[in-house]
Structures are given as C-alpha cells and as structure tokens.
Write a protein that holds these residues in place. Structure first.
Motif, PDB file in Angstrom:
ATOM      1  N   THR A   1      73.567 113.337  41.090  1.00  0.00           N
ATOM      2  CA  THR A   1      73.108 112.220  40.282  1.00  0.00           C
ATOM      3  C   THR A   1      73.337 110.908  41.028  1.00  0.00           C
ATOM      4  N   ARG A   2      72.315 110.056  41.054  1.00  0.00           N
ATOM      5  CA  ARG A   2      72.405 108.750  41.693  1.00  0.00           C
ATOM      6  C   ARG A   2      72.403 107.659  40.638  1.00  0.00           C
ATOM      7  N   ARG A   3      72.991 106.540  41.010  1.00  0.00           N
ATOM      8  CA  ARG A   3      72.989 105.414  40.099  1.00  0.00           C
ATOM      9  C   ARG A   3      71.628 104.746  40.126  1.00  0.00           C
ATOM     10  N   ARG A   4      71.111 104.471  38.959  1.00  0.00           N
ATOM     11  CA  ARG A   4      69.783 103.881  38.860  1.00  0.00           C
ATOM     12  C   ARG A   4      69.814 102.431  39.346  1.00  0.00           C
ATOM     13  N   CYS A   5      68.791 102.053  40.122  1.00  0.00           N
ATOM     14  CA  CYS A   5      68.732 100.689  40.649  1.00  0.00           C
ATOM     15  C   CYS A   5      68.013  99.776  39.669  1.00  0.00           C
ATOM     16  N   SER A   6      68.359  98.504  39.725  1.00  0.00           N
ATOM     17  CA  SER A   6      67.631  97.509  38.931  1.00  0.00           C
ATOM     18  C   SER A   6      66.306  97.203  39.612  1.00  0.00           C
ATOM     19  N   LEU A   7      65.337  96.744  38.851  1.00  0.00           N
ATOM     20  CA  LEU A   7      64.019  96.444  39.407  1.00  0.00           C
ATOM     21  C   LEU A   7      63.438  95.215  38.716  1.00  0.00           C
ATOM     22  N   LYS A   8      63.020  94.256  39.536  1.00  0.00           N
ATOM     23  CA  LYS A   8      62.391  93.040  39.031  1.00  0.00           C
ATOM     24  C   LYS A   8      61.117  92.798  39.822  1.00  0.00           C
ATOM     25  N   VAL A   9      59.981  92.786  39.136  1.00  0.00           N
ATOM     26  CA  VAL A   9      58.690  92.559  39.777  1.00  0.00           C
ATOM     27  C   VAL A   9      58.342  91.084  39.693  1.00  0.00           C
ATOM     28  N   ASN A  10      58.035  90.506  40.844  1.00  0.00           N
ATOM     29  CA  ASN A  10      57.640  89.095  40.896  1.00  0.00           C
ATOM     30  C   ASN A  10      56.126  89.005  40.762  1.00  0.00           C
ATOM     31  N   GLY A  11      55.671  88.586  39.598  1.00  0.00           N
ATOM     32  CA  GLY A  11      54.247  88.603  39.296  1.00  0.00           C
ATOM     33  C   GLY A  11      53.493  87.405  39.803  1.00  0.00           C
ATOM     34  N   ILE A  12      53.106  87.427  41.088  1.00  0.00           N
ATOM     35  CA  ILE A  12      52.317  86.326  41.641  1.00  0.00           C
ATOM     36  C   ILE A  12      50.884  86.757  41.936  1.00  0.00           C
ATOM     37  N   GLY A  13      50.598  88.055  41.812  1.00  0.00           N
ATOM     38  CA  GLY A  13      49.267  88.547  42.133  1.00  0.00           C
ATOM     39  C   GLY A  13      48.352  88.526  40.929  1.00  0.00           C
ATOM     40  N   PRO A  14      47.093  88.873  41.128  1.00  0.00           N
ATOM     41  CA  PRO A  14      46.130  88.913  40.017  1.00  0.00           C
ATOM     42  C   PRO A  14      46.486  90.008  39.024  1.00  0.00           C
ATOM     43  N   GLU A  15      46.105  89.820  37.776  1.00  0.00           N
ATOM     44  CA  GLU A  15      46.383  90.779  36.718  1.00  0.00           C
ATOM     45  C   GLU A  15      45.233  91.785  36.599  1.00  0.00           C
ATOM     46  N   PRO A  16      45.500  92.984  36.037  1.00  0.00           N
ATOM     47  CA  PRO A  16      44.408  93.948  35.818  1.00  0.00           C
ATOM     48  C   PRO A  16      43.303  93.355  34.959  1.00  0.00           C
ATOM     49  N   GLY A  17      42.069  93.590  35.360  1.00  0.00           N
ATOM     50  CA  GLY A  17      40.930  93.068  34.630  1.00  0.00           C
ATOM     51  C   GLY A  17      40.582  91.630  34.959  1.00  0.00           C
ATOM     52  N   CYS A  18      41.202  91.071  36.019  1.00  0.00           N
ATOM     53  CA  CYS A  18      40.929  89.669  36.362  1.00  0.00           C
ATOM     54  C   CYS A  18      39.501  89.514  36.873  1.00  0.00           C
ATOM     55  N   ARG A  19      39.001  88.310  36.777  1.00  0.00           N
ATOM     56  CA  ARG A  19      37.655  87.997  37.267  1.00  0.00           C
ATOM     57  C   ARG A  19      37.740  87.693  38.760  1.00  0.00           C
ATOM     58  N   PHE A  20      36.850  88.305  39.538  1.00  0.00           N
ATOM     59  CA  PHE A  20      36.919  88.102  40.980  1.00  0.00           C
ATOM     60  C   PHE A  20      35.513  88.061  41.570  1.00  0.00           C
ATOM     61  N   MET A  21      35.460  87.701  42.849  1.00  0.00           N
ATOM     62  CA  MET A  21      34.218  87.567  43.617  1.00  0.00           C
ATOM     63  C   MET A  21      33.298  86.489  43.036  1.00  0.00           C
ATOM     64  N   TYR A  22      33.916  85.451  42.473  1.00  0.00           N
ATOM     65  CA  TYR A  22      33.166  84.277  42.026  1.00  0.00           C
ATOM     66  C   TYR A  22      33.599  83.043  42.820  1.00  0.00           C
ATOM     67  N   ASP A  23      34.222  83.253  43.965  1.00  0.00           N
ATOM     68  CA  ASP A  23      34.682  82.117  44.750  1.00  0.00           C
ATOM     69  C   ASP A  23      33.491  81.387  45.373  1.00  0.00           C
ATOM     70  N   LYS A  24      33.656  80.092  45.496  1.00  0.00           N
ATOM     71  CA  LYS A  24      32.609  79.240  46.044  1.00  0.00           C
ATOM     72  C   LYS A  24      33.060  78.682  47.390  1.00  0.00           C
ATOM     73  N   THR A  25      32.128  78.054  48.086  1.00  0.00           N
ATOM     74  CA  THR A  25      32.462  77.425  49.360  1.00  0.00           C
ATOM     75  C   THR A  25      33.541  76.367  49.163  1.00  0.00           C
ATOM     76  N   GLU A  26      33.480  75.688  48.031  1.00  0.00           N
ATOM     77  CA  GLU A  26      34.496  74.682  47.721  1.00  0.00           C
ATOM     78  C   GLU A  26      35.883  75.310  47.605  1.00  0.00           C
ATOM     79  N   ASP A  27      35.954  76.515  47.018  1.00  0.00           N
ATOM     80  CA  ASP A  27      37.238  77.212  46.906  1.00  0.00           C
ATOM     81  C   ASP A  27      37.811  77.523  48.288  1.00  0.00           C
ATOM     82  N   LYS A  28      36.969  77.969  49.202  1.00  0.00           N
ATOM     83  CA  LYS A  28      37.429  78.299  50.548  1.00  0.00           C
ATOM     84  C   LYS A  28      37.937  77.059  51.267  1.00  0.00           C
TER      85      LYS A  28
END
Length: 621
Positions: free
Chosen positions: A191-218
């Motif tokens: 038996t091993r000791r369970r590790c703590s886990l913290k996810v840093n949510g900086i990425g896009p979320e499921p179902g996000c809108r994408f591929m609508y970037d414009k030249t201005e965004d770039k």
C-alpha cells in the motif's frame, strides 16, 4: 487447399457475380488459408455479411473485402470465446488460499472478511491477446494470431537510468525488471500513500469555441509577448532603457524583439530579422547580424534582448544576445500586482523542510498505446500490468490514445466510432486498473492533437470524462497543462515541440566545446516561458491564436517538464540561470509506448524534493 476456381464456383452457385475478379479471388484464397476455411464456408460467411449489410446488389466488389475481413475476425473471436466458456476463472479467494496455505478441503469452512481493493493480489501479466477478446472494437490481426508485439524477446529492459540504483530498488525498480514477466509467484501489492493533486486550470475548457481567431488576434498575441518580455528585462534593473532597433544610432543600444525569418524557408545567417514592439517602438523589422557572437541558439518566434550598434539604421550588429527571461521561478510579469504579491508570499512560506517532503512516484507513458498492425492495445495492457506489480502514486498517460495516424483509423476500417473505441479500449482498462488498485493511485490523461476522438486544436481542452465514484482518481488535463502532486509542479505538452524546434533552430557554439542539443531544445521552453515558443507554427499544427496566449504560458518554472517526442528518449536536469539563483527542472521525454509493430519505452520516476536527487529509469516495454 482452396483454389480460385473452387471459390469462384461457390460464389456463382450462391448467385453472386464478381467485380475485379482476379483481385477478389486472390484475397479470398488468402482468407481461406489464414482462417482455415473451405470455399463453401467462406461463401457462407460472405452471405451472412451480405445480409447484415442489407444490400440488394448481388455483386462482390474488391473494396468490400476490408469490411468482410473484420466480419471474419469477429466470427473467430466469438468462436474462441465459446470454446473457453467452460474454463474455470480463479477468484481472489482462490489465490488467497494458495498464498496462505489453506487446505482446499477446509476452505469452505472458513469465513473471511473481503479484503480492501488496495490489498488485492496482483495477477500475472496480462495475456494481451486473450484480454482483448473482452473488447469488441479491436480490429487488425485475428485474435488467435500471435502479434509481433506478443513475440518480442526482451521485456521491461532498463535502457537508461539516473539517480541512486539502491534508492530505486526501494521504490520497486530493481535489477530484475526484465525478468519480472516470467515470475510466476503472485505478490501482494504494498500500500502506498496517496498523493495530493492540484490542477492549474489555465487551458481551454471542454466545449470551448475555437478556430475563430482573426489576423488581429495573431498580431495582438505577438505584440503582448514582445511587450511582456521587454517589461521583464527593464524591471530586472540589469539592462538599459529600450531603444528602437530600426533607428540609426552611433552608440551602443539595447533592444528587445522577436526573431523572424526574411523569407518562406528556414532560418539562416543571412535571413535573420528582429521585430520590435509596435507599442513601445516602431514595430519595424531590422536585419540582425550575429557574426560577432561565438555562441547563440535562435529560432523564429524567439523573444531576445540584443545589445549592439546600428549606425546606418539598416542593420543591427549584435555584440550580446540574451534569450532568457529574467524572472524568479515563481513570478509572472503579466499577473496583477495583488496576485504577484500572493505568489511571492507563498514562495517565502514554502520552507526547505516542506520541499524535502515533496516526494512523489510516477510512471509516465506516451502514446500511441497500440501497435500499427492492430487495435488490440497490447502495449497499454502490458503497461497497466506493470503498474499493478510496481504501483506508482501517479500514472501519467500522454496521448494520442485513438491515433488518427493509425492505418486502421486512417482507412476507416473499424466497426465503431472513435469515441466508443476510446471508452472501451482505453477508459475501461484504466478504470479497471484504478478499481483494482484502490484509492491510493491516481491517473492523469492528457490529450493529443492526433486523437481522432477529440478536438483537433492547439491549445487543446481536456477530455470530457465523468466516471462516478472515480472522478477524484482519474483526471484529464488540457494540452498543454500543469498540475501539482505533493507540491511537485509538473508541466506537460503532447505536441512534439522538440522536433519542431530542431527543424527551425540554428546555433553556433565555440569549437571544441561539447553541447547537449536535446537539453538545449528543451531549455528554450523554460527560457521563453512558453510551452510552444516557435512562431509561425508548422502548417500541420492547428494553432489557435485566440486561446493560445494564456494557455501556452509557463508562469513558473516547473519541477518536472514532460515533453513526449519522436526524438530519442531522455531524462535530463535542466538549469536555467547562473550561480545559486539558477532554477532547475527535470525534463522527461518518455519516448513512444509503441513503435510501428514493436514495443517502445516508458519512464519510472521518483522525485524526492529536488531535481538533483531524482531517480528515473527509461524502460523498454
């Protein structure tokens, strides 16, 4: 032996006509040989296949042979499952009796308490072929056929190791790794000791809108990168005020800008341009001369600080080039002041003692998780079996899982949707592993742009996985993504950024001085504080500028950086900065779990509070 004439007669007798007759008969002869079928049996199977498809056309076409092959394979699976229906399946109670020496005739008289999941017994390694019969979506070779992966000679061989061997043995990584497959003694899991886990949510979320970037965004994304780096250089107090590099000056100047290529091809000594900020300076591009430097490493999209002269206003001659962002490991220049202050306070409260206690064990593997000749997912089976014998606290699986470049996926020769294959062949196996091992283990899944069942976009949202009662143990990360396990910061990106950088980078080093190219390529990400600092990206990468700036940023140097790549596997300790203030990071390329029709590699790693004391092994599966 079946002949073409016999097969043709059987088809005609059943009322079928053949289109592209020679090719069809040649294929049918091969099927009769491989599956030990008579011509009449083959045609009878075709009639069933024809009826299932509800086709009214009585012709046999060559392009239908792939689908007919899958039908034959499914028939073989069902037949073999019926043959084994009478076999006895040993339960945990049976194995307990064997280990504890309980006589068979008295076993029924003893009443015991069911054991905890984490204390269950580890079975022998999976029989990859027989296990795959439970999953109806596997295609490729016949189930009864021994695959090249199953015929491999050496199993679980240590290819490379860093750290103390004795310390690794304590973690279960001993010298008989390659022989553990033949060990017939079933051992109880510690038996091993369970590790703590913290996810840093900086990425896009499921179902996000994408591929609508414009030249201005770039344009805005590039401008913000240059400004952020320029502010960091000025705020460090080590450099002068910024000057427009395109303006003629007789004195030495200090400028910050992005490396660009003057043309459509790859960067070379004659095509280097420096693009400055449009907000702080003119934003123009000026040719950059690096002939005076005896050492540099640059690529398109890299933000650098340059000291040099531009007396004519047409050419900037560099006398010094700085490519490392001057930040402390916990700072982020783009954060609000209040947020920065909180991070600084957290860094101060993180004592040496707490860092020493930051210990966690990993098994890290990167897809593909099945070989190119089938979709049986044998390498994944073997990996999970190994993880049961030597359980880590954290199992990190990096995509692709349902590889869009797999021959069967590319041809569409599967009888299920990509999501169904992912759920049955991957999630189900992972779920069984977690349920077997108990609450002490955690699994992290990171998608890839090659996953056929997921959004083909970079940065990429996590898989939308909801498993009742196991959501706290099976976690999906965005790509790229960061998390903390027992205060150990880990960053990962499944895009092959190392390969992309290796194609575009040019460098110069003093003669006679050895260099580590892979370490240098990986260091670019930490020096630029970006999971993907290359710009413009290759056409094959579905890069979205509207969601990339925040998701790609490395706000603090992680303790461990996972960069799976087709390039040679490695585990390296990277050093960013100089002297005592240098930040260190363990960079890992686990290689691919499967390579073609054969086995690949994965990594076992134990982090013990400091990158210099890490213990890691690269193991061939």
């Amino acid at each position: 032996m079946a002949t073409s004439e016999d097969i043709k007669k059987e088809f005609i007798r059943s009322g079928f006509t053949l289109v592209e007759e020679d090719e069809i008969l040649e294929t049918c002869v091969t099927l009769c040989i491989n599956y030990s079928l008579k011509p009449s049996e083959l045609v009878a199977s075709w009639e069933i296949y024809h009826l299932n498809r509800q086709s009214t056309d009585q012709t046999v076409k060559n392009d239908e042979m792939d689908g007919f092959l899958l039908h034959l394979q499914n028939q073989q699976k069902e037949a073999m499952m019926k043959e084994e229906a009478g076999l006895h399946t040993y339960s945990n109670r049976d194995v307990d009796m064997l280990l504890d020496g309980i006589p068979e005739d008295t076993a029924d008289e003893i009443v015991t308490t069911p054991t905890n999941k984490s204390q269950r017994l580890v079975p022998d390694s999976f029989d990859s072929v027989s296990r795959s019969r439970d999953y109806g979506y596997s295609t490729g070779k016949s189930v009864g056929h021994v695959t090249p992966f199953g015929q491999r000679g050496e199993k679980f061989v240590v290819k490379f190791r860093i750290g103390d061997v004795a310390a690794q043995s304590e973690n279960g990584d001993n010298n008989d790794v390659e022989n553990s497959e033949d060990d017939m003694i079933i051992k109880k899991v510690q038996t091993r000791r369970r590790c703590s886990l913290k996810v840093n949510g900086i990425g896009p979320e499921p179902g996000c809108r994408f591929m609508y970037d414009k030249t201005e965004d770039k344009l805005n994304a590039l401008e913000k990168r240059i400004v952020r780096h320029a502010d960091a250089f000025v705020a460090s107090g080590l450099y002068e005020e910024l000057v427009d590099p395109a303006v003629a000056s007789q004195r030495s100047i200090f400028a910050v800008g992005m490396i660009c290529c003057d043309g459509e091809g790859h960067l070379n000594d004659k095509s280097i341009l420096l693009q400055s900020s449009a907000e702080r300076t003119s934003g123009q591009r000026v040719p950059l001369d690096l002939n005076r430097l005896n050492q540099f490493s640059i690529f398109p999209g890299q933000i650098v600080a340059v000291e040099g002269q531009n007396p004519s206003g047409h050419y900037l001659t560099a006398s010094k080039l700085v490519d490392t962002l001057p930040l402390t490991p916990t700072a982020d220049v783009d954060l609000p002041p209040a947020k920065k202050q909180n991070l600084d306070q957290e860094a101060l409260t993180l004592t040496d003692e707490s860092r020493e206690n930051s210990e966690v064990s990993f098994i890290i593997a990167s897809g593909p998780f099945t070989t190119q000749d089938n979709l049986l997912f044998e390498p994944l089976n073997e990996l999970l079996a190994h993880a049961k014998r030597k359980p880590p606290q954290l199992l990190v699986l990096l995509g692709p899982f349902v590889d869009s470049e797999h021959p069967e996926i590319e041809k569409g020769a599967v009888d299920a949707t990509f999501s169904e294959i992912f759920q049955v062949e991957v999630i189900r196996r992972v779920q069984e592993y977690v349920e077997f091992m108990g609450s002490e283990v955690r699994v992290i899944l990171v998608p890839s742009i090659r996953d056929a069942n997921h959004d083909c976009i970079f940065p990429q949202p996590p898989f939308d996985i909801h498993i009742p009662d196991l959501e706290h143990q099976i976690t999906s990360l965005s790509n790229p993504g960061t998390f903390e396990a027992n205060q150990v910061k880990v960053g990962c990106c499944t895009v092959d950024v190392l390969k992309h950088l290796s194609v575009e980078e040019i460098s110069r080093n003093p003669s006679g001085v050895p260099t580590d190219r892979m370490a240098r390529l990986a260091s670019h990400l930490l020096r630029q504080r970006s999971f993907y600092p290359l710009y413009p990206p290759p056409e094959s990468l579905p890069y979205d500028s509207s969601i990339a700036p925040q998701a790609l940023r490395i706000s603090s140097i992680p303790d461990i950086l996972l960069l799976p790549s087709k390039m040679i596997y490695f585990v390296k300790v990277l050093s960013i900065g100089e002297g005592e203030d240098a930040a260190k990071c363990v960079c890992v390329n686990p290689g691919r779990l499967s390579k073609g029709e054969g086995a690949g590699t994965f990594v076992e790693l134990t982090y013990k509070g400091d990158p210099e004391t890490v213990h890691a092994s690269i193991i061939s599966i």
